[in-house]
Motif scaffolding. Sequence first.
Motif, PDB file in Angstrom:
ATOM      1  N   PHE A   1      48.920  10.673 -69.201  1.00 31.59           N
ATOM      2  CA  PHE A   1      50.249  10.252 -68.745  1.00 31.59           C
ATOM      3  C   PHE A   1      50.099   9.570 -67.391  1.00 31.59           C
ATOM      4  CE2 PHE A   1      54.401  11.812 -66.685  1.00 31.59           C
ATOM      5  CZ  PHE A   1      55.143  10.770 -67.192  1.00 31.59           C
ATOM      6  N   LEU A   2      50.742   8.417 -67.230  1.00 26.61           N
ATOM      7  CA  LEU A   2      50.708   7.652 -65.973  1.00 26.61           C
ATOM      8  C   LEU A   2      49.337   7.066 -65.660  1.00 26.61           C
ATOM      9  CD1 LEU A   2      53.015   9.746 -63.571  1.00 26.61           C
ATOM     10  CD2 LEU A   2      53.614   7.793 -65.016  1.00 26.61           C
ATOM     11  N   VAL A   3      48.445   7.073 -66.652  1.00 31.24           N
ATOM     12  CA  VAL A   3      47.193   6.329 -66.484  1.00 31.24           C
ATOM     13  C   VAL A   3      47.502   4.899 -66.929  1.00 31.24           C
ATOM     14  CG1 VAL A   3      44.814   6.031 -67.280  1.00 31.24           C
ATOM     15  CG2 VAL A   3      45.698   8.334 -66.809  1.00 31.24           C
ATOM     16  N   PRO A   4      47.447   3.931 -65.996  1.00 35.39           N
ATOM     17  CA  PRO A   4      47.857   2.561 -66.339  1.00 35.39           C
ATOM     18  C   PRO A   4      47.058   2.022 -67.525  1.00 35.39           C
ATOM     19  CG  PRO A   4      47.411   2.766 -63.977  1.00 35.39           C
ATOM     20  CD  PRO A   4      46.941   4.048 -64.628  1.00 35.39           C
ATOM     21  N   PRO A   5      47.736   1.284 -68.430  1.00 34.66           N
ATOM     22  CA  PRO A   5      47.050   0.758 -69.620  1.00 34.66           C
ATOM     23  C   PRO A   5      45.737   0.067 -69.290  1.00 34.66           C
ATOM     24  CG  PRO A   5      49.396   0.240 -69.714  1.00 34.66           C
ATOM     25  CD  PRO A   5      49.172   0.921 -68.399  1.00 34.66           C
ATOM     26  N   ALA A   6      45.723  -0.727 -68.219  1.00 33.51           N
ATOM     27  CA  ALA A   6      44.516  -1.499 -67.896  1.00 33.51           C
ATOM     28  C   ALA A   6      43.352  -0.605 -67.468  1.00 33.51           C
ATOM     29  CB  ALA A   6      44.824  -2.499 -66.787  1.00 33.51           C
ATOM     30  N   GLU A   7      43.666   0.607 -67.014  1.00 41.58           N
ATOM     31  CA  GLU A   7      42.603   1.484 -66.520  1.00 41.58           C
ATOM     32  C   GLU A   7      42.272   2.626 -67.478  1.00 41.58           C
ATOM     33  OE1 GLU A   7      42.967   1.920 -61.892  1.00 41.58           O
ATOM     34  OE2 GLU A   7      44.929   1.608 -62.783  1.00 41.58           O
ATOM     35  N   ALA A   8      43.059   2.728 -68.563  1.00 41.03           N
ATOM     36  CA  ALA A   8      42.891   3.875 -69.459  1.00 41.03           C
ATOM     37  C   ALA A   8      41.484   3.928 -70.041  1.00 41.03           C
ATOM     38  CB  ALA A   8      43.927   3.818 -70.573  1.00 41.03           C
ATOM     39  N   GLU A   9      40.958   2.775 -70.444  1.00 36.54           N
ATOM     40  CA  GLU A   9      39.624   2.774 -71.061  1.00 36.54           C
ATOM     41  C   GLU A   9      38.587   3.356 -70.090  1.00 36.54           C
ATOM     42  OE1 GLU A   9      38.278  -0.958 -72.760  1.00 36.54           O
ATOM     43  OE2 GLU A   9      36.186  -0.301 -72.583  1.00 36.54           O
ATOM     44  N   ARG A  10      38.653   2.926 -68.830  1.00 36.29           N
ATOM     45  CA  ARG A  10      37.665   3.397 -67.831  1.00 36.29           C
ATOM     46  C   ARG A  10      37.812   4.904 -67.606  1.00 36.29           C
ATOM     47  NH1 ARG A  10      37.957   3.408 -62.100  1.00 36.29           N
ATOM     48  NH2 ARG A  10      39.846   2.142 -62.125  1.00 36.29           N
ATOM     49  N   PHE A  11      39.046   5.366 -67.410  1.00 34.86           N
ATOM     50  CA  PHE A  11      39.223   6.792 -67.113  1.00 34.86           C
ATOM     51  C   PHE A  11      38.861   7.666 -68.322  1.00 34.86           C
ATOM     52  CE2 PHE A  11      42.252   5.241 -63.734  1.00 34.86           C
ATOM     53  CZ  PHE A  11      41.389   5.554 -62.691  1.00 34.86           C
ATOM     54  N   VAL A  12      39.236   7.203 -69.520  1.00 33.97           N
ATOM     55  CA  VAL A  12      38.894   8.001 -70.708  1.00 33.97           C
ATOM     56  C   VAL A  12      37.379   7.999 -70.911  1.00 33.97           C
ATOM     57  CG1 VAL A  12      39.190   8.215 -73.215  1.00 33.97           C
ATOM     58  CG2 VAL A  12      41.169   7.715 -71.773  1.00 33.97           C
ATOM     59  N   SER A  13      36.722   6.873 -70.633  1.00 31.76           N
ATOM     60  CA  SER A  13      35.245   6.839 -70.726  1.00 31.76           C
ATOM     61  C   SER A  13      34.634   7.843 -69.756  1.00 31.76           C
ATOM     62  CB  SER A  13      34.706   5.435 -70.399  1.00 31.76           C
ATOM     63  OG  SER A  13      35.190   4.523 -71.341  1.00 31.76           O
TER      64      SER A  13
ATOM     65  N   TYR B   1      53.141   6.195 -73.485  1.00 30.82           N
ATOM     66  CA  TYR B   1      52.278   5.995 -72.309  1.00 30.82           C
ATOM     67  C   TYR B   1      51.701   4.567 -72.279  1.00 30.82           C
ATOM     68  CZ  TYR B   1      52.151  11.178 -72.221  1.00 30.82           C
ATOM     69  OH  TYR B   1      52.470  12.519 -72.200  1.00 30.82           O
ATOM     70  N   TYR B   2      51.858   3.847 -73.372  1.00 33.50           N
ATOM     71  CA  TYR B   2      51.373   2.464 -73.473  1.00 33.50           C
ATOM     72  C   TYR B   2      49.879   2.343 -73.181  1.00 33.50           C
ATOM     73  CZ  TYR B   2      56.314   1.544 -73.631  1.00 33.50           C
ATOM     74  OH  TYR B   2      57.635   1.552 -73.997  1.00 33.50           O
ATOM     75  N   ASN B   3      49.128   3.397 -73.460  1.00 33.33           N
ATOM     76  CA  ASN B   3      47.680   3.298 -73.195  1.00 33.33           C
ATOM     77  C   ASN B   3      46.833   3.754 -74.393  1.00 33.33           C
ATOM     78  OD1 ASN B   3      47.931   6.070 -73.012  1.00 33.33           O
ATOM     79  ND2 ASN B   3      47.835   6.123 -70.769  1.00 33.33           N
ATOM     80  N   GLU B   4      47.485   3.817 -75.589  1.00 31.86           N
ATOM     81  CA  GLU B   4      46.706   4.206 -76.777  1.00 31.86           C
ATOM     82  C   GLU B   4      45.549   3.234 -77.016  1.00 31.86           C
ATOM     83  OE1 GLU B   4      50.143   4.289 -79.445  1.00 31.86           O
ATOM     84  OE2 GLU B   4      49.591   6.329 -80.033  1.00 31.86           O
ATOM     85  N   GLU B   5      45.767   1.937 -76.708  1.00 32.24           N
ATOM     86  CA  GLU B   5      44.692   0.958 -76.954  1.00 32.24           C
ATOM     87  C   GLU B   5      43.474   1.237 -76.075  1.00 32.24           C
ATOM     88  OE1 GLU B   5      47.521  -2.070 -76.617  1.00 32.24           O
ATOM     89  OE2 GLU B   5      47.018  -2.990 -78.558  1.00 32.24           O
ATOM     90  N   GLY B   6      43.733   1.577 -74.822  1.00 33.77           N
ATOM     91  CA  GLY B   6      42.637   1.914 -73.890  1.00 33.77           C
ATOM     92  C   GLY B   6      41.895   3.149 -74.362  1.00 33.77           C
ATOM     93  N   VAL B   7      42.632   4.128 -74.870  1.00 33.48           N
ATOM     94  CA  VAL B   7      42.004   5.353 -75.395  1.00 33.48           C
ATOM     95  C   VAL B   7      41.118   4.975 -76.584  1.00 33.48           C
ATOM     96  CG1 VAL B   7      42.432   7.588 -76.507  1.00 33.48           C
ATOM     97  CG2 VAL B   7      43.902   6.842 -74.595  1.00 33.48           C
ATOM     98  N   GLY B   8      41.670   4.146 -77.466  1.00 29.87           N
ATOM     99  CA  GLY B   8      40.925   3.726 -78.666  1.00 29.87           C
ATOM    100  C   GLY B   8      39.646   2.995 -78.302  1.00 29.87           C
ATOM    101  N   ALA B   9      39.746   2.089 -77.314  1.00 26.28           N
ATOM    102  CA  ALA B   9      38.555   1.320 -76.910  1.00 26.28           C
ATOM    103  C   ALA B   9      37.494   2.267 -76.339  1.00 26.28           C
ATOM    104  CB  ALA B   9      38.951   0.272 -75.878  1.00 26.28           C
ATOM    105  N   ALA B  10      37.930   3.219 -75.526  1.00 28.01           N
ATOM    106  CA  ALA B  10      36.965   4.146 -74.905  1.00 28.01           C
ATOM    107  C   ALA B  10      36.267   5.000 -75.956  1.00 28.01           C
ATOM    108  CB  ALA B  10      37.671   5.028 -73.879  1.00 28.01           C
ATOM    109  N   ILE B  11      37.024   5.491 -76.937  1.00 28.18           N
ATOM    110  CA  ILE B  11      36.365   6.367 -77.916  1.00 28.18           C
ATOM    111  C   ILE B  11      35.418   5.563 -78.813  1.00 28.18           C
ATOM    112  CG2 ILE B  11      38.072   8.229 -77.913  1.00 28.18           C
ATOM    113  CD1 ILE B  11      39.150   7.136 -80.520  1.00 28.18           C
ATOM    114  N   ARG B  12      35.815   4.337 -79.133  1.00 28.81           N
ATOM    115  CA  ARG B  12      34.922   3.520 -79.973  1.00 28.81           C
ATOM    116  C   ARG B  12      33.622   3.221 -79.231  1.00 28.81           C
ATOM    117  NH1 ARG B  12      34.273  -1.688 -80.210  1.00 28.81           N
ATOM    118  NH2 ARG B  12      36.219  -2.147 -79.126  1.00 28.81           N
ATOM    119  N   LYS B  13      33.749   2.841 -77.959  1.00 27.89           N
ATOM    120  CA  LYS B  13      32.546   2.471 -77.194  1.00 27.89           C
ATOM    121  C   LYS B  13      31.689   3.684 -76.828  1.00 27.89           C
ATOM    122  CE  LYS B  13      34.550  -1.742 -75.344  1.00 27.89           C
ATOM    123  NZ  LYS B  13      35.193  -2.374 -74.213  1.00 27.89           N
ATOM    124  N   SER B  14      32.266   4.872 -76.877  1.00 31.12           N
ATOM    125  CA  SER B  14      31.523   6.070 -76.448  1.00 31.12           C
ATOM    126  C   SER B  14      30.371   6.396 -77.389  1.00 31.12           C
ATOM    127  CB  SER B  14      32.458   7.280 -76.382  1.00 31.12           C
ATOM    128  OG  SER B  14      32.765   7.717 -77.701  1.00 31.12           O
ATOM    129  N   GLY B  15      30.508   5.997 -78.650  1.00 31.26           N
ATOM    130  CA  GLY B  15      29.481   6.333 -79.634  1.00 31.26           C
ATOM    131  C   GLY B  15      29.545   7.791 -80.078  1.00 31.26           C
TER     132      GLY B  15
END
Length: 284
Positions: A23-35, A51-65
């Motif tokens: 919550f309140l993790v900006p969409p543009a930064e979500a991928e970095r913080f979730v990683s 939260y408008y950051n599901e895409e960032g979450v998705g990108a982080a989990i995909r890239k995490s391996g």
Amino acid sequence: MTNPKTIQLSNGVEMPLLGYGVFLVPPAEAERFVSDALNVGYRMIDTAQAYYNEEGVGAAIRKSGIARQDLFLVTKVWISNNGEARAAASIDESLRKLQTDYIDLLLIHQAYGDVFGSWRAMEKAYKEGKVRAIGVSNFQEARFFDFAHYVDIKPMVNQLQCNALVQQQGIEPLLKKNDCRMMAWGPLGGQGVDGIVHSDLLANIGSHYGKSAAQVALRWLTQRGIVAIPKSTHLQRMEQNINIFDFTLTDAEMTQIATLNQHDTGTINFADMQFVKHLIETYG
Ligand SMILES: NC(=O)c1ccc[n+]([C@@H]2O[C@H](COP(=O)([O-])OP(=O)(O)OC[C@H]3O[C@@H](n4cnc5c(N)ncnc54)[C@H](OP(=O)(O)O)[C@@H]3O)[C@@H](O)[C@H]2O)c1
């Protein structure tokens, strides 16, 4: 780091007791913080359509391996998507944004609008395997009672504001009766209350174990069997918040912390007319 323990939902699904909230993790930064959170060891991420950051979450989990079955993804149907058809479409949209075939836990975010319609869509998604577990959020006692009474599949989780100052002891028997687990938002105080991370009592208890007040607050919740999803944008705090499974609070310490309770049902009155009007007129 000790791996977060799990709790079993009523349908047998194992859910981590500790996760990372965005919550309140900006969409543009979500991928970095979730990683960062995944690198630190978190395996459960709590996001929401709102939260408008599901895409960032998705990108982080995909890239995490990390293998998908080792992750636990939580998202929530927002009030503007309530109703059977809209909720169904929003589930597919969340799956697309999260880049996954299934959501581990899907919650109704707020108890207003056509929540029974949303639930039918969620039950269908559950039966189709798009969702492994379904539940609600911010359903205070009377609302939860009404809802659980009328639905076919009972909510498996109720995510509520819950922490050392907002303990939600009143609703516990009702949730237990319905075999529903509690999940705590704002476990460190979040936007609602202040004083947990600066509490002398929590810091003093923590000093016996080499732990901070925040770690004691999180340990206290999980020792009650409540799932916690602390948010932090600082790596060191992310690490701190997940390292809570290598010590155990005594019964006396659990009781002492229980005396901190200030607003048992939360700092937001979800039945307040102005609050409901704001929710419905802004998002409904
Ligand atoms: N269902 C709902 O309606 C609802 C509502 C609110 C939240 N949630 C969910 O619950 C999650 C957690 O709630 P929240 O984000 O409101 O609040 P929270 O996790 O209780 O607290 C977050 C705040 O505590 C700070 N913090 C984190 N770890 C700390 C530590 N070890 N020591 C000191 N300060 C620390 C964070 O600052 P930094 O970021 O600067 O570290 C941030 O300001 C959310 O991210 C979201 O996923 C759900």
